[in-house]
Design an enzyme around this catalytic site. Sequence first.
Site, mmCIF file in Angstrom:
data_model
loop_
_atom_site.group_PDB
_atom_site.id
_atom_site.type_symbol
_atom_site.label_atom_id
_atom_site.label_comp_id
_atom_site.label_asym_id
_atom_site.label_seq_id
_atom_site.Cartn_x
_atom_site.Cartn_y
_atom_site.Cartn_z
ATOM 1 N N SER A 145 -10.652 -36.881 22.934
ATOM 2 C CA SER A 145 -11.831 -36.773 22.076
ATOM 3 C C SER A 145 -11.486 -37.375 20.722
ATOM 4 O O SER A 145 -10.318 -37.349 20.309
ATOM 5 C CB SER A 145 -12.205 -35.296 21.896
ATOM 6 O OG SER A 145 -13.095 -35.140 20.809
ATOM 7 N N TYR A 158 -8.695 -26.968 20.002
ATOM 8 C CA TYR A 158 -9.234 -28.099 20.776
ATOM 9 C C TYR A 158 -8.638 -29.428 20.272
ATOM 10 O O TYR A 158 -8.187 -30.266 21.063
ATOM 11 C CB TYR A 158 -10.755 -28.100 20.648
ATOM 12 C CG TYR A 158 -11.483 -29.167 21.416
ATOM 13 C CD1 TYR A 158 -11.614 -29.086 22.808
ATOM 14 C CD2 TYR A 158 -12.070 -30.257 20.770
ATOM 15 C CE1 TYR A 158 -12.309 -30.059 23.518
ATOM 16 C CE2 TYR A 158 -12.769 -31.227 21.465
ATOM 17 C CZ TYR A 158 -12.888 -31.123 22.840
ATOM 18 O OH TYR A 158 -13.573 -32.092 23.537
ATOM 19 N N LYS A 162 -6.421 -32.083 22.356
ATOM 20 C CA LYS A 162 -6.913 -33.454 22.583
ATOM 21 C C LYS A 162 -5.914 -34.479 22.020
ATOM 22 O O LYS A 162 -5.733 -35.554 22.580
ATOM 23 C CB LYS A 162 -8.298 -33.623 21.952
ATOM 24 C CG LYS A 162 -9.374 -32.775 22.649
ATOM 25 C CD LYS A 162 -9.758 -33.365 23.975
ATOM 26 C CE LYS A 162 -9.920 -32.386 25.077
ATOM 27 N NZ LYS A 162 -10.251 -32.988 26.369
HETATM 28 P P1 NAP Z 1 -18.424 -29.546 30.684
HETATM 29 O O1 NAP Z 1 -19.806 -30.023 30.876
HETATM 30 O O2 NAP Z 1 -18.200 -28.200 30.053
HETATM 31 O O3 NAP Z 1 -17.673 -29.568 32.127
HETATM 32 C C1 NAP Z 1 -16.341 -29.144 32.226
HETATM 33 C C2 NAP Z 1 -15.890 -29.330 33.661
HETATM 34 O O4 NAP Z 1 -14.529 -28.904 33.753
HETATM 35 C C3 NAP Z 1 -16.655 -28.500 34.665
HETATM 36 O O5 NAP Z 1 -16.744 -29.222 35.867
HETATM 37 C C4 NAP Z 1 -15.762 -27.256 34.856
HETATM 38 O O6 NAP Z 1 -15.935 -26.652 36.131
HETATM 39 C C5 NAP Z 1 -14.401 -27.919 34.785
HETATM 40 N N1 NAP Z 1 -13.298 -27.033 34.439
HETATM 41 C C6 NAP Z 1 -13.149 -26.244 33.356
HETATM 42 N N2 NAP Z 1 -11.952 -25.617 33.403
HETATM 43 C C7 NAP Z 1 -11.328 -26.026 34.543
HETATM 44 C C8 NAP Z 1 -10.083 -25.744 35.148
HETATM 45 N N3 NAP Z 1 -9.199 -24.913 34.595
HETATM 46 N N4 NAP Z 1 -9.780 -26.345 36.336
HETATM 47 C C9 NAP Z 1 -10.646 -27.193 36.931
HETATM 48 N N5 NAP Z 1 -11.864 -27.510 36.384
HETATM 49 C C10 NAP Z 1 -12.182 -26.923 35.215
HETATM 50 O O7 NAP Z 1 -17.539 -30.576 29.828
HETATM 51 P P2 NAP Z 1 -17.938 -32.003 29.190
HETATM 52 O O8 NAP Z 1 -18.670 -31.746 27.930
HETATM 53 O O9 NAP Z 1 -18.500 -32.898 30.218
HETATM 54 O O10 NAP Z 1 -16.475 -32.511 28.786
HETATM 55 C C11 NAP Z 1 -15.617 -33.129 29.710
HETATM 56 C C12 NAP Z 1 -14.394 -33.639 28.978
HETATM 57 O O11 NAP Z 1 -14.793 -34.548 27.970
HETATM 58 C C13 NAP Z 1 -13.596 -32.536 28.285
HETATM 59 O O12 NAP Z 1 -12.214 -32.784 28.421
HETATM 60 C C14 NAP Z 1 -14.030 -32.669 26.834
HETATM 61 O O13 NAP Z 1 -13.025 -32.231 25.960
HETATM 62 C C15 NAP Z 1 -14.258 -34.160 26.724
HETATM 63 N N6 NAP Z 1 -15.202 -34.537 25.656
HETATM 64 C C16 NAP Z 1 -16.500 -34.108 25.677
HETATM 65 C C17 NAP Z 1 -17.374 -34.498 24.663
HETATM 66 C C18 NAP Z 1 -18.829 -34.080 24.651
HETATM 67 O O14 NAP Z 1 -19.551 -34.435 23.698
HETATM 68 N N7 NAP Z 1 -19.319 -33.386 25.674
HETATM 69 C C19 NAP Z 1 -16.909 -35.313 23.623
HETATM 70 C C20 NAP Z 1 -15.571 -35.719 23.629
HETATM 71 C C21 NAP Z 1 -14.733 -35.346 24.664
HETATM 72 P P3 NAP Z 1 -16.439 -25.105 36.254
HETATM 73 O O15 NAP Z 1 -17.683 -25.001 35.461
HETATM 74 O O16 NAP Z 1 -16.632 -24.883 37.714
HETATM 75 O O17 NAP Z 1 -15.323 -24.289 35.663
#
Ligand code: NAP
Length: 253
Positions: A145, A158, A162
Amino acid sequence: MYTIDLSGQVALVTGSSRGIGAAIAKELAAAGASVGINYRTNANAADQVIDEIRAAGGEALRVPGDVSDENSADAVVKTTADRLGRLDILVNNAGITRDRLVMRMNAEDWDEVLTVNLRGTFLPTRFAIPLMVRQRYGRIVNISSVVGLSGNPGQANYAASKAGQIGLAKAIAREVASRNITVNAVAPGFIELDGGGMTGELNDEQRGQVLSRVPAGRFGSAEEVASAVLYLVSPAASYITGQTLTIDGGMTA
Ligand code: NAP
């Protein structure tokens, strides 16, 4: 027209039952890869992603398991490779937040985020590398991130996790470069997700404030992250390793 062709390749995307992970899994499947769909709790959401991939003519496999648990991470990697035949691509996407100002952050908030985001990146990588070394081919991408590059108040745990994913990618990139394995990170900025995500929690005033920091003048989409990952995992990116690609509409330029 040049298109990226991943047919015959196998990918594992951790945390791909929704959000950015689901978009990456669909993008890799659309390019021809067979994809392991991993998640920890929500099987229905994972099935929906798998149905979508299959309806579009792709191949996907459900591989549940907590990637921060050593035995589960090993099983998730092994099951993907055994059932789909090999493992070419690993995308470490699973991640969580537990936001609090540092003076109110307790050790549990710290441990939980570092465990899922950083240990949950190390373990699948640890188990995937021997398979990739044997194949003399592999592509690993950590979904970090911009917060890992610039920090953010309320996200000390976080941001540390990251930033850690970036250091991890750099170190492992140096260990495995001679085996034709690349290890990179991407650093998304503000990404708007269907289910809301981080940007969905902002009110109109906060949205305006955030957008004023983004030269592109809009939030990014999960698909825009997925297309950058597709490039990094493709044979076309064979000489790029240990790098971090920001996908943030110019915010950190
Ligand atoms: P999200 O919608 O909250 O989805 C998270 C996913 O990870 C879900 O499929 C969840 O499955 C799974 N998960 C969580 N803990 C886990 C574990 N211990 N083992 C296996 N699976 C697990 O997240 P997102 O917003 O798409 O973000 C995805 C990635 O992008 C993250 O690493 C985040 O830091 C990064 N990111 C996101 C943003 C943003 O704006 N959204 C920006 C920068 C970076 P369950 O629900 O079944 O647990």
